[in-house]
Design an enzyme around this catalytic site. Structure first.
Site, short mmCIF file in Angstrom:
data_model
loop_
_atom_site.label_atom_id
_atom_site.label_comp_id
_atom_site.label_asym_id
_atom_site.label_seq_id
_atom_site.Cartn_x
_atom_site.Cartn_y
_atom_site.Cartn_z
CE1 TYR A 180 -23.49 -9.45 -19.37
CE2 TYR A 180 -23.12 -9.19 -17.04
CZ TYR A 180 -23.94 -8.92 -18.31
OH TYR A 180 -24.70 -7.77 -18.03
CB CYS B 182 -45.70 -7.85 33.18
SG CYS B 182 -44.31 -6.71 32.60
CG ASP C 266 -30.46 -8.71 -8.79
OD1 ASP C 266 -30.88 -8.33 -9.85
OD2 ASP C 266 -31.00 -8.85 -7.89
CB CYS D 141 -40.60 -4.93 29.25
SG CYS D 141 -41.67 -5.38 30.88
CB SER E 222 -33.42 -8.78 -22.18
OG SER E 222 -34.45 -9.15 -23.36
CB CYS F 279 -42.03 -9.22 32.47
SG CYS F 279 -42.60 -9.42 30.71
CE LYS G 249 -30.49 -12.29 -15.47
NZ LYS G 249 -30.80 -11.21 -14.70
CG ASP H 181 -2.08 -1.04 1.14
OD1 ASP H 181 -2.23 -1.65 0.08
OD2 ASP H 181 -2.90 -1.04 2.23
CB CYS I 108 -44.62 -4.76 29.42
SG CYS I 108 -44.45 -6.62 28.77
CE LYS J 162 -24.03 -14.97 -21.30
NZ LYS J 162 -23.12 -14.08 -20.70
CE LYS K 167 -34.13 -13.93 -13.26
NZ LYS K 167 -35.53 -13.23 -13.33
CD GLU L 278 -21.38 -16.07 -18.17
OE1 GLU L 278 -22.10 -15.05 -18.41
OE2 GLU L 278 -20.86 -16.21 -19.12
C1 9MJ Z 1 -25.36 -11.34 -15.54
N1 9MJ Z 1 -26.37 -10.44 -15.28
O1 9MJ Z 1 -24.75 -11.74 -14.50
C2 9MJ Z 1 -25.74 -11.97 -19.16
N2 9MJ Z 1 -25.23 -11.88 -16.74
O2 9MJ Z 1 -25.76 -12.08 -21.47
C3 9MJ Z 1 -24.55 -12.73 -17.55
N3 9MJ Z 1 -26.01 -11.33 -17.84
C4 9MJ Z 1 -26.13 -11.55 -20.26
N4 9MJ Z 1 -24.56 -12.78 -18.55
C5 9MJ Z 1 -26.15 -11.63 -22.30
N5 9MJ Z 1 -23.55 -13.49 -16.49
C6 9MJ Z 1 -27.14 -10.76 -21.84
C7 9MJ Z 1 -27.09 -10.86 -20.63
#
Ligand code: 9MJ
Length: 678
Positions: free
Chosen positions: A230, A416, A122, A431, A86, A437, A120, A37, A413, A295, A319, A118
């Site tokens: 990805y 009691c 969020d 309380c 999507s 109690c 997914k 560091d 409370c 994929k 999902k 992979e």
């Molecule tokens: C996520 N959200 O981790 C894709 N994604 O590939 C991964 N999304 C994706 N691939 C093509 N691992 C369209 C979205």
């Protein structure tokens, strides 16, 4: 007028870019820090100094730009030349098999298809455009065709390479991935927001989105965001490998973080197995995922399969059960815990979330109710992640009915009727009834009987509640006065189980000091603290006499825990209970004290008058070595007063309080007995 940059300065600036970029890559992408560091800071400061002297050196790809540029007035729109897709979803193993079957039919192949797997993430999907290896533009996915330019914000994220780590990169390279906030960073951010009295974010995804939507990049720079890539979009002037998994490995070598859980599955059954395995691992992952993306691994096959509408035919997201769902808040009840804490509990319209049906969720405390602004009748969002107890994360205010009612926190409370007291600086209201109690009593007895405490077999929660409700049991020590007849008279209790319980109670009497201390249920005294206290003092009596200062000598005991322990042993009813338990036959062997035994631990001694053989500071030193605290004034807490010739008011006070008084002779004898050589 700008000064011309000397060639060696230009060269040094680029060298520093390289050193810092590589260090960032090792640290943020590979999780394997290389540069200490201090060395990193030194290089960064050197580069900052050069940039101050020659402002032309400040380019968008300079590692100094991570701190965040000046605020923007608004985000500009960006058109994605190659639309950002999507994904289709699957929700069951059968739907996964259908997905695979459709692919093989379209490819006219009976052979198994290889898939890349992979998690997914969020977060927020982004596109990063690199020209000649330098990050030129970052944009959100938006609707897939038009997104927003968030370049300045994205530059502050350390796992985003500002410059790629090789020279053989395509002239134009669009990399796509997800920007997300790891769970730990999210928790810390929300904790800070709460301390500042602010609202915080509902979940890591919203926190990531909110952080990227800041017009002031300096704020984004403070947020714990990460990038994981990805896929690729536009690629010009260069070739990429023939398989998706290899492309990701190539991107990783060029400086991008890829998911370390990524795997290759030989066929669809292996995909299903991977989904099951990651589902189990999901709570332990450092980030939120909502499914697994599969994929087709061969890019040639991906091209043959093509797209339908906005989604590729060659990928799907399997999902996991949603961790957040909407439901109605039917009512709020208040539960009283072992320490009197009054906890509001949301009664909900049952809802399936995180894989189970949830009908209750904690609302924590009054501050949390205020923070959420929740009312009875509201539609709320419930989150259940892993084994964590379900939480109310937010209110859908647009759905609030006209007759929604405010939640009233009780002043008394619910069990009691003792007043509920709020401790200043503490969110929890309690309380004040203590063991009057019955709710607190029940919890205290359940805790006392639990496995890690007195380990009383067959004394379950229901039975404790029944015995307290029927007036059979009033205190912890009352357990040892139970007899067969009234037990047998209890509903659902046969003679055999009653006798088993009495036998278990008898067996539990032989215990250890750490278990007994833990069983007492002193606030903040968990198993580890109980063990430390027992080892330090060796005997219960010594611990009971210890003041807060002596208690803080114990490993991991700070002022708060010391206060609770001392307070516990100051209360007459606690002392009565301890005595009653010992009288009933609860016993243990003294603990062997840790090395450097402190037989005077917990005692406060006072020195007064003149000492002749020892100096005052020597005497003090010896006493402290034996664990005593040496104080300047006499009080009821004083253990012994050492008085020499000329002692005055302190000696009088000691006599008044009937405290033991030693002369110097007596002190020397005691010290020698404790092994001190004088
Ligand atoms: C996520 N959200 O981790 C894709 N994604 O590939 C991964 N999304 C994706 N691939 C093509 N691992 C369209 C979205």
């Amino acid at each position: 007028m700008t000064k011309t940059i000397p060639p060696e300065t230009q060269k040094r600036a680029l060298e520093l870019h390289d050193i810092l970029n590589r260090a960032n890559y090792q640290y943020y992408v590979m999780d394997a820090p290389e540069l200490p560091d201090v060395e990193y800071d030194r290089c960064l400061r050197e580069l900052q100094a050069l940039e101050r002297e020659y402002p032309q050196l400040v380019t968008g790809d300079s590692p100094t730009q991570r701190v965040g540029a000046e605020p923007l007035a608004a985000f500009t729109q960006v058109r994605h030349e190659m639309p950002m897709l999507s994904l289709d979803n699957a929700f069951s193993d059968e739907e996964m098999e259908d997905f695979d079957r459709r692919i093989r039919e379209r490819l006219n192949s009976a052979e198994p298809v290889e898939y890349a797997c992979e998690p997914k993430l969020d977060g927020i999907a982004v596109s990063l455009m690199y020209r000649n290896g330098i990050l030129e533009r970052a944009a959100t996915r938006g609707d897939g065709t038009v997104g927003e330019d968030i370049t300045m914000n994205v530059r502050t994220i350390y796992s985003v390479p500002l410059k790629l780590l090789a020279s053989d990169v395509p002239a134009v390279l669009e990399v796509r991935g997800e920007i997300y906030m790891p769970k730990a960073g999210f928790a810390a951010l929300n904790e800070k927001a709460r301390e500042a009295g602010e609202k915080g974010f509902v979940n890591p995804r919203n926190a990531a989105a909110g952080s990227l939507r800041q017009l002031d990049p300096r704020i984004t720079a403070q947020r714990p965001l990460e990038l994981c890539v990805y896929s690729v979009g536009i690629v010009e002037g260069g070739e990429l490998p023939a398989r998706h998994s290899e492309i990701l490995e190539q991107l990783n070598r060029w400086g991008f973080r890829i998911n370390s859980e990524m795997a290759i599955a030989e066929n669809i059954q292996a995909c299903i197995e991977y989904h099951r395995r990651l589902g189990e691992k999901r709570p332990q992952l450092a980030y939120d995922i909502d499914g697994i993306v599969f994929k087709v691994n061969s890019i040639a096959l991906q091209k043959r399969l093509g797209f339908v509408a906005r989604a590729p035919r060659w990928a799907t997201a399997y999902k996991f059960p949603a961790q957040e769902e909407m439901t109605e808040l039917l009512d709020v009840e208040f539960q009283v815990g072992r320490t009197g804490a009054v906890t509001p509990v949301a009664r909900l319209q049952p809802v399936f979330v995180g894989g189970v049906t949830v009908s209750n969720a904690t609302l924590h405390n009054r501050d949390e109710i205020e923070r959420l602004g929740v009312k009875i009748g509201d539609t709320v969002i419930i989150r259940r992640a892993g084994d964590v107890i379900p939480q109310v994360v937010s209110v859908v205010e647009s759905r609030r009915p006209a007759d929604a009612r405010d939640i009233e926190f009780p002043s008394h409370c619910p069990v009691c009727d003792s007043p509920v007291e709020a401790t200043p600086g503490e969110a929890v209201a309690r309380c004040s009834g203590g063991l009057i109690c019955s709710a607190q009593r029940k919890q205290a007895i359940k805790h006392f009987a639990s496995r890690k405490a007195m380990d009383i077999d067959g004394l379950g929660d229901k039975l404790v509640e029944q015995m307290v409700d029927e007036g059979l049991l009033h205190s912890v020590s009352g357990l040892y006065h139970l007899s067969l007849e009234p037990l047998v008279a209890l509903e659902r209790m046969g003679e055999k189980s009653a006798q088993n319980l009495l036998d278990a109670l008898e067996r539990s009497k032989a215990t250890t000091l750490p278990k007994f201390l833990y069983a007492l249920g002193i606030r903040e005294v968990g198993e580890a603290t109980a063990r430390n206290l027992a080892r330090h003092f060796g005997q219960l009596e010594k611990l009971m006499q210890a003041d807060t200062e002596a208690l803080q000598q114990v490993e991991d005991v700070g002022p708060v825990v010391a206060h609770y322990v001392a307070e516990f042993f100051e209360q007459p009813h606690n002392l009565e209970e301890v005595a009653a338990l010992q009288q009933a036959g609860v016993h243990w062997e003294d603990e062997v004290q840790e090395a450097g035994a402190q037989p005077l631990a917990g005692q406060t001694w006072v020195l007064t008058g003149k000492l002749e053989t020892l100096s005052r500071s020597e005497a003090k030193d010896y006493l402290q070595r034996l664990g005593a605290k040496v104080a300047g004034s006499v009080s009821a807490n004083t253990h012994t007063v050492v008085a020499g010739p000329g002692a005055g008011s302190k000696l009088n006070k000691a006599r008044e309080l009937d405290l033991p008084v030693l002369d110097e002779e007596g002190l020397m004898t005691m010290l020698r007995e404790q092994g001190i050589e004088i």
